[in-house]
Write a protein that holds these residues in place. Sequence first.
Motif, PDB file in Angstrom:
ATOM      1  N   LEU A  48       0.832  -1.203   0.000  1.00 17.92           N
ATOM      2  CA  LEU A  48       0.000   0.000   0.000  1.00 17.92           C
ATOM      3  C   LEU A  48       0.867   1.253   0.000  1.00 17.92           C
ATOM      4  O   LEU A  48       0.658   2.185   0.777  1.00 17.92           O
ATOM      5  CB  LEU A  48      -0.926  -0.011   1.229  1.00 17.92           C
ATOM      6  N   GLY A  49       1.824   1.301  -0.886  1.00 15.70           N
ATOM      7  CA  GLY A  49       2.667   2.487  -1.010  1.00 15.70           C
ATOM      8  C   GLY A  49       4.098   2.284  -0.603  1.00 15.70           C
ATOM      9  O   GLY A  49       4.970   3.029  -1.039  1.00 15.70           O
ATOM     10  N   GLY A  50       4.363   1.303   0.241  1.00 12.99           N
ATOM     11  CA  GLY A  50       5.740   1.000   0.610  1.00 12.99           C
ATOM     12  C   GLY A  50       6.349   1.880   1.666  1.00 12.99           C
ATOM     13  O   GLY A  50       7.494   1.663   2.054  1.00 12.99           O
ATOM     14  N   GLY A  51       5.614   2.877   2.153  1.00 11.66           N
ATOM     15  CA  GLY A  51       6.143   3.740   3.192  1.00 11.66           C
ATOM     16  C   GLY A  51       6.694   5.038   2.633  1.00 11.66           C
ATOM     17  O   GLY A  51       7.257   5.088   1.531  1.00 11.66           O
ATOM     18  N   ALA A  52       6.561   6.110   3.412  1.00  7.52           N
ATOM     19  CA  ALA A  52       6.968   7.439   2.946  1.00  7.52           C
ATOM     20  C   ALA A  52       8.469   7.525   2.688  1.00  7.52           C
ATOM     21  O   ALA A  52       8.911   8.175   1.734  1.00  7.52           O
ATOM     22  CB  ALA A  52       6.541   8.495   3.970  1.00  7.52           C
ATOM     23  N   PHE A  53       9.260   6.871   3.514  1.00 10.82           N
ATOM     24  CA  PHE A  53      10.706   6.960   3.354  1.00 10.82           C
ATOM     25  C   PHE A  53      11.156   6.299   2.054  1.00 10.82           C
ATOM     26  O   PHE A  53      12.016   6.835   1.336  1.00 10.82           O
ATOM     27  CB  PHE A  53      11.399   6.318   4.542  1.00 10.82           C
ATOM     28  N   SER A  54      10.588   5.147   1.734  1.00 11.52           N
ATOM     29  CA  SER A  54      10.932   4.471   0.484  1.00 11.52           C
ATOM     30  C   SER A  54      10.488   5.294  -0.717  1.00 11.52           C
ATOM     31  O   SER A  54      11.210   5.379  -1.731  1.00 11.52           O
ATOM     32  CB  SER A  54      10.291   3.080   0.440  1.00 11.52           C
ATOM     33  N   ILE A  55       9.311   5.911  -0.630  1.00  8.56           N
ATOM     34  CA  ILE A  55       8.840   6.777  -1.718  1.00  8.56           C
ATOM     35  C   ILE A  55       9.791   7.947  -1.908  1.00  8.56           C
ATOM     36  O   ILE A  55      10.133   8.324  -3.040  1.00  8.56           O
ATOM     37  CB  ILE A  55       7.411   7.265  -1.422  1.00  8.56           C
ATOM     38  N   PHE A  56      10.240   8.514  -0.808  1.00  7.23           N
ATOM     39  CA  PHE A  56      11.174   9.643  -0.880  1.00  7.23           C
ATOM     40  C   PHE A  56      12.477   9.239  -1.559  1.00  7.23           C
ATOM     41  O   PHE A  56      12.983   9.934  -2.452  1.00  7.23           O
ATOM     42  CB  PHE A  56      11.445  10.172   0.526  1.00  7.23           C
ATOM     43  N   LEU A  57      13.047   8.096  -1.181  1.00  7.78           N
ATOM     44  CA  LEU A  57      14.300   7.650  -1.789  1.00  7.78           C
ATOM     45  C   LEU A  57      14.138   7.377  -3.285  1.00  7.78           C
ATOM     46  O   LEU A  57      14.988   7.761  -4.099  1.00  7.78           O
ATOM     47  CB  LEU A  57      14.812   6.398  -1.079  1.00  7.78           C
ATOM     48  N   PHE A  58      13.045   6.719  -3.656  1.00  8.44           N
ATOM     49  CA  PHE A  58      12.815   6.443  -5.069  1.00  8.44           C
ATOM     50  C   PHE A  58      12.623   7.740  -5.859  1.00  8.44           C
ATOM     51  O   PHE A  58      13.163   7.885  -6.967  1.00  8.44           O
ATOM     52  CB  PHE A  58      11.591   5.547  -5.238  1.00  8.44           C
ATOM     53  N   ARG A  59      11.855   8.666  -5.316  1.00  9.18           N
ATOM     54  CA  ARG A  59      11.626   9.939  -6.023  1.00  9.18           C
ATOM     55  C   ARG A  59      12.931  10.670  -6.242  1.00  9.18           C
ATOM     56  O   ARG A  59      13.198  11.185  -7.340  1.00  9.18           O
ATOM     57  CB  ARG A  59      10.653  10.803  -5.234  1.00  9.18           C
ATOM     58  N   GLN A  60      13.760  10.763  -5.188  1.00  5.59           N
ATOM     59  CA  GLN A  60      15.025  11.469  -5.330  1.00  5.59           C
ATOM     60  C   GLN A  60      15.916  10.790  -6.366  1.00  5.59           C
ATOM     61  O   GLN A  60      16.638  11.470  -7.102  1.00  5.59           O
ATOM     62  CB  GLN A  60      15.742  11.533  -3.982  1.00  5.59           C
ATOM     63  N   PHE A  61      15.871   9.486  -6.425  1.00  3.57           N
ATOM     64  CA  PHE A  61      16.691   8.781  -7.417  1.00  3.57           C
ATOM     65  C   PHE A  61      16.161   9.010  -8.828  1.00  3.57           C
ATOM     66  O   PHE A  61      16.938   9.214  -9.766  1.00  3.57           O
ATOM     67  CB  PHE A  61      16.717   7.282  -7.103  1.00  3.57           C
ATOM     68  N   PHE A  62      14.842   8.980  -8.996  1.00  2.10           N
ATOM     69  CA  PHE A  62      14.259   9.236 -10.310  1.00  2.10           C
ATOM     70  C   PHE A  62      14.614  10.626 -10.820  1.00  2.10           C
ATOM     71  O   PHE A  62      14.799  10.827 -12.025  1.00  2.10           O
ATOM     72  CB  PHE A  62      12.736   9.071 -10.260  1.00  2.10           C
TER      73      PHE A  62
END
Length: 338
Positions: free
Chosen positions: A209-223
Amino acid sequence: MKRVSAIATYTLLIGLSAIFALPFLWMVSSGFKDLETIFEYPPTLLPMETVTVFSNGKHTPVGVYAPSGTRPTRVLILDRRPGETQVAAAADIGARAREWVPNRSVTLYRRVHFRWENFPTAWNAEPFSRYTMNTLIITTFGIFGQALTASLVAFGFARLEWPGRKWLFWLVLATMMLPQEVTMIPSFLIYRKLGWIDTFLPLIVPSFLGGGAFSIFLFRQFFLTLPRELDDAARVDGCSSLGVYLHILMPLCKPILATIAVFSFVAHWNDFLTPLIYLNSSDNFTLAVGLRFFQGAYETDMHLLMAASTLALLPVLLVFFLGQKYFVRSIVMSGVKG
């Protein structure tokens, strides 16, 4: 001057690393000790044992007798009283020429001895193989769900243009400030209503269900570090947004995927509170919960508890060292661009 500064820096880092590693080394060392030596003072990092000689139906400890000005000799320690120790020549066990000598001149003769039998004994004392399999199932699905859904959400924030995405991204980050205790009771009521208590579902489904805010943040910064021209070139060739995500961006995300996998693995493998809340039967216990019940049942056998804890920690160390290269690389790249 630079060389002196580098030497001082490395010396400080090595010293701090040794301090932080000391509890781990003590745990591993205690797993090889027996119950008598694990709490001895002063403590020893290596597992030691006192050498004994079997005589007259009992084990007699061997000591080293070193009076001032003479050569140390091995003796049998027969008895002790305040200030004095009764010894006999180790070479003449039958005669036992006994002598009372000052305590300060006699020390126990010890040697390094690793008790490997502690590990199978501890592992077989509880169904840790079953606990490991349960933990592995939860961890595997948790890693897959967290990496999949967090990357999809981050792709929407980083590569797609839609109104309000920045505000919604900040709202997602704000959820990191909510402590787990705030959502614990509502989540439990929901899972109980769904009939998921004493199943693995409450431990697995949230990862999808989204993987957690911290994981989303890391993926976004990498993208954001990846050139936009990759997306434009793919769209010119007729690739859809999902195709850009699957065929263009994800093959470039090995470093951040390894980082998320390491974080997720450690979090799920060491999670204690969530399985304790939702799992009732011992057949569904994870390693963390099983170790706690093992501690309750074998509280006095601290050496066995340390042996079981060492075995439970080995997969975490293995995963960390295997993903360390990608982990460092992803952290560096994720912080290049906001």
